[in-house]
Design a protein around this motif. Structure first.
Motif, PDB file in Angstrom:
ATOM      1  N   GLN A 177      -8.815   5.664 -23.791  1.00 31.11           N
ATOM      2  CA  GLN A 177      -9.227   4.042 -24.125  1.00 31.11           C
ATOM      3  C   GLN A 177      -8.126   3.221 -24.456  1.00 31.11           C
ATOM      4  OE1 GLN A 177     -12.598   4.883 -26.903  1.00 31.11           O
ATOM      5  NE2 GLN A 177     -13.886   4.253 -25.380  1.00 31.11           N
ATOM      6  N   PRO A 178      -6.935   3.303 -23.628  1.00 30.93           N
ATOM      7  CA  PRO A 178      -6.893   3.748 -22.239  1.00 30.93           C
ATOM      8  C   PRO A 178      -6.300   4.977 -21.895  1.00 30.93           C
ATOM      9  CG  PRO A 178      -4.908   2.206 -22.806  1.00 30.93           C
ATOM     10  CD  PRO A 178      -5.919   2.358 -24.176  1.00 30.93           C
ATOM     11  N   MET A 179      -6.542   5.243 -20.751  1.00 25.33           N
ATOM     12  CA  MET A 179      -6.051   6.760 -20.218  1.00 25.33           C
ATOM     13  C   MET A 179      -4.409   6.521 -19.870  1.00 25.33           C
ATOM     14  SD  MET A 179      -9.142   8.707 -18.625  1.00 25.33           S
ATOM     15  CE  MET A 179      -7.802   9.655 -17.565  1.00 25.33           C
ATOM     16  N   SER A 180      -3.431   7.160 -19.966  1.00 22.13           N
ATOM     17  CA  SER A 180      -2.210   7.240 -19.413  1.00 22.13           C
ATOM     18  C   SER A 180      -2.144   8.365 -18.214  1.00 22.13           C
ATOM     19  CB  SER A 180      -1.058   7.370 -20.111  1.00 22.13           C
ATOM     20  OG  SER A 180      -1.082   6.108 -20.917  1.00 22.13           O
ATOM     21  N   VAL A 181      -2.202   7.922 -16.976  1.00 19.70           N
ATOM     22  CA  VAL A 181      -2.108   8.992 -16.036  1.00 19.70           C
ATOM     23  C   VAL A 181      -1.084   9.077 -14.949  1.00 19.70           C
ATOM     24  CG1 VAL A 181      -3.391   9.785 -13.903  1.00 19.70           C
ATOM     25  CG2 VAL A 181      -4.943   8.596 -15.845  1.00 19.70           C
ATOM     26  N   VAL A 182      -0.442  10.268 -14.569  1.00 20.18           N
ATOM     27  CA  VAL A 182       0.591  10.342 -13.793  1.00 20.18           C
ATOM     28  C   VAL A 182      -0.058  10.685 -12.396  1.00 20.18           C
ATOM     29  CG1 VAL A 182       2.752  11.385 -13.209  1.00 20.18           C
ATOM     30  CG2 VAL A 182       2.304  10.725 -15.306  1.00 20.18           C
ATOM     31  N   PHE A 183       0.349  10.021 -11.311  1.00 22.09           N
ATOM     32  CA  PHE A 183      -0.089  10.299  -9.866  1.00 22.09           C
ATOM     33  C   PHE A 183       1.235  10.771  -9.215  1.00 22.09           C
ATOM     34  CE2 PHE A 183      -3.485   7.442 -11.056  1.00 22.09           C
ATOM     35  CZ  PHE A 183      -4.746   8.080 -10.903  1.00 22.09           C
ATOM     36  N   GLY A 184       0.862  11.415  -8.162  1.00 23.32           N
ATOM     37  CA  GLY A 184       1.578  11.678  -7.244  1.00 23.32           C
ATOM     38  C   GLY A 184       1.462  11.139  -5.711  1.00 23.32           C
ATOM     39  N   TYR A 225       0.928  -1.150   0.090  1.00 24.20           N
ATOM     40  CA  TYR A 225       0.024  -0.114  -0.042  1.00 24.20           C
ATOM     41  C   TYR A 225       1.015   1.133  -0.058  1.00 24.20           C
ATOM     42  CZ  TYR A 225      -3.605   3.381   1.544  1.00 24.20           C
ATOM     43  OH  TYR A 225      -4.447   4.354   1.703  1.00 24.20           O
ATOM     44  N   HIS A 226       0.455   2.130  -0.963  1.00 24.06           N
ATOM     45  CA  HIS A 226       1.423   3.241  -1.138  1.00 24.06           C
ATOM     46  C   HIS A 226       0.551   4.580  -0.602  1.00 24.06           C
ATOM     47  CE1 HIS A 226       4.982   1.523  -2.875  1.00 24.06           C
ATOM     48  NE2 HIS A 226       4.149   0.807  -3.445  1.00 24.06           N
ATOM     49  N   GLY A 227      -0.445   4.347  -0.228  1.00 27.44           N
ATOM     50  CA  GLY A 227      -1.411   5.511   0.351  1.00 27.44           C
ATOM     51  C   GLY A 227      -2.265   6.233  -0.652  1.00 27.44           C
ATOM     52  N   ARG A 228      -2.858   7.213  -0.476  1.00 26.01           N
ATOM     53  CA  ARG A 228      -3.525   8.222  -1.360  1.00 26.01           C
ATOM     54  C   ARG A 228      -2.477   8.691  -2.493  1.00 26.01           C
ATOM     55  NH1 ARG A 228      -5.775   8.522   3.701  1.00 26.01           N
ATOM     56  NH2 ARG A 228      -7.870   8.231   3.998  1.00 26.01           N
ATOM     57  N   VAL A 229      -3.101   9.073  -3.718  1.00 25.42           N
ATOM     58  CA  VAL A 229      -2.198   9.415  -4.640  1.00 25.42           C
ATOM     59  C   VAL A 229      -3.081  10.828  -5.317  1.00 25.42           C
ATOM     60  CG1 VAL A 229      -0.961   7.397  -5.238  1.00 25.42           C
ATOM     61  CG2 VAL A 229      -3.128   7.714  -6.242  1.00 25.42           C
ATOM     62  N   VAL A 230      -2.244  11.638  -5.926  1.00 23.13           N
ATOM     63  CA  VAL A 230      -2.930  12.786  -6.342  1.00 23.13           C
ATOM     64  C   VAL A 230      -2.723  12.840  -7.893  1.00 23.13           C
ATOM     65  CG1 VAL A 230      -2.832  15.189  -6.070  1.00 23.13           C
ATOM     66  CG2 VAL A 230      -2.484  13.920  -4.164  1.00 23.13           C
ATOM     67  N   TYR A 231      -3.911  13.218  -8.550  1.00 22.00           N
ATOM     68  CA  TYR A 231      -3.513  13.224 -10.095  1.00 22.00           C
ATOM     69  C   TYR A 231      -2.424  14.457 -10.433  1.00 22.00           C
ATOM     70  CZ  TYR A 231      -4.993  15.006 -14.677  1.00 22.00           C
ATOM     71  OH  TYR A 231      -5.077  15.422 -15.973  1.00 22.00           O
ATOM     72  N   GLN A 232      -2.005  14.118 -11.413  1.00 18.96           N
ATOM     73  CA  GLN A 232      -0.901  15.114 -11.903  1.00 18.96           C
ATOM     74  C   GLN A 232      -1.194  15.453 -13.386  1.00 18.96           C
ATOM     75  OE1 GLN A 232       1.848  16.131  -9.727  1.00 18.96           O
ATOM     76  NE2 GLN A 232       0.719  15.475  -8.424  1.00 18.96           N
ATOM     77  N   SER A 233      -1.402  14.601 -14.155  1.00 24.47           N
ATOM     78  CA  SER A 233      -1.520  14.769 -15.647  1.00 24.47           C
ATOM     79  C   SER A 233      -2.158  13.565 -16.299  1.00 24.47           C
ATOM     80  CB  SER A 233      -0.262  15.203 -16.160  1.00 24.47           C
ATOM     81  OG  SER A 233       0.573  14.152 -16.361  1.00 24.47           O
ATOM     82  N   HIS A 234      -2.495  13.558 -17.567  1.00 20.95           N
ATOM     83  CA  HIS A 234      -3.105  12.460 -18.093  1.00 20.95           C
ATOM     84  C   HIS A 234      -2.872  12.501 -19.740  1.00 20.95           C
ATOM     85  CE1 HIS A 234      -6.762  14.742 -18.742  1.00 20.95           C
ATOM     86  NE2 HIS A 234      -7.022  13.996 -19.920  1.00 20.95           N
ATOM     87  N   GLN A 235      -2.710  11.687 -20.493  1.00 23.26           N
ATOM     88  CA  GLN A 235      -2.850  11.579 -22.111  1.00 23.26           C
ATOM     89  C   GLN A 235      -3.396  10.463 -22.682  1.00 23.26           C
ATOM     90  OE1 GLN A 235       1.274  11.973 -23.662  1.00 23.26           O
ATOM     91  NE2 GLN A 235       1.964  10.419 -22.006  1.00 23.26           N
ATOM     92  N   GLY A 236      -3.997  10.765 -23.753  1.00 31.47           N
ATOM     93  CA  GLY A 236      -4.587   9.377 -24.268  1.00 31.47           C
ATOM     94  C   GLY A 236      -6.058   9.162 -23.922  1.00 31.47           C
TER      95      GLY A 236
END
Length: 211
Positions: A198-205, A185-196
């Motif tokens: 179906q599927p979406m590529s998402v960066v979380f911090g 478990y790495h805890g809660r993450v926060v949305y940073q950015s996305h692209q694309g």
């Protein structure tokens, strides 16, 4: 320290107090330090069944409440088998709901990401591109049906504004010593950015790194 006429910076705080009762035994109490209109200090209980106490010179403050710790924060860095994850959120394990990589708990405003990084043996459409960018940022790829304009996509992108928590569980491989491997478990993450889409590529911090 608390005296009948002085409490300083701990006025309004919850504190743990040690004092002696009528029999001479030590008592330990949680009370709110409160100042009355006439300048006297009292120790007020949140439970109305307990009477307020006037501050006395023999009271010792042992601790001051800084903040309440979320039990989930204590689980960060710990390994969990898949079936042990639902109880962390007050849920019961159900293979139909939890043997997936993205679980949505709508009533609790929570998304649970269960990520296996090494997906050898998976069909191409399930080999999602999940990996750590650095110690505090994770690149996650959604399921193929998710796009940014969909309800699920919007809940990921706008989770903070919507009051939704996203929780990240990661394991390197599906198996360890021939058995199912646990997720960390790495805890809660926060949305940073996305692209694309179906599927979406998402960066979380990691929220724990962001403070």
């Amino acid at each position: 320290m608390i005296t009948p006429s002085r409490a300083g910076s701990i006025t309004g705080s919850v504190v743990a107090i040690e004092r002696q009762d009528d029999s001479g035994d030590n008592q330990y109490l949680l009370r709110v330090v409160t100042k009355t209109r006439d300048g006297q200090y009292i120790l007020k209980a949140n439970n109305p069944d307990y009477e307020d106490l006037l501050a006395t010179d023999d009271m010792r403050t042992l601790a001051r409440l800084r903040h309440i710790i979320d039990p989930l924060d204590l689980a960060i860095g710990e390994p969990f088998m898949r079936e042990d994850i639902p109880p962390l959120f007050g849920e019961t394990f159900n293979p139909g709901n939890w043997n997936v990589g993205h679980v949505v708990l709508a009533p609790k405003k929570a998304h649970i990401l269960l990520v296996t990084i090494n997906k050898q043996g998976k069909a191409d459409e399930h080999k999602y591109m999940d990996h750590w960018l650095d110690d505090s940022h994770f690149h996650w790829q959604s399921q193929n049906a998710t796009d940014p304009s969909s309800k699920r996509g919007q809940e990921i992108i706008r989770h903070a504004a919507l009051g939704i928590d996203i929780h990240l569980f990661v394991r390197e491989n599906k198996l360890a010593a021939g058995k199912a491997a646990p997720f960390t478990y790495h805890g809660r993450v926060v949305y940073q950015s996305h692209q694309g889409s179906q599927p979406m590529s998402v960066v979380f911090g990691l929220q724990s790194e962001a403070g």
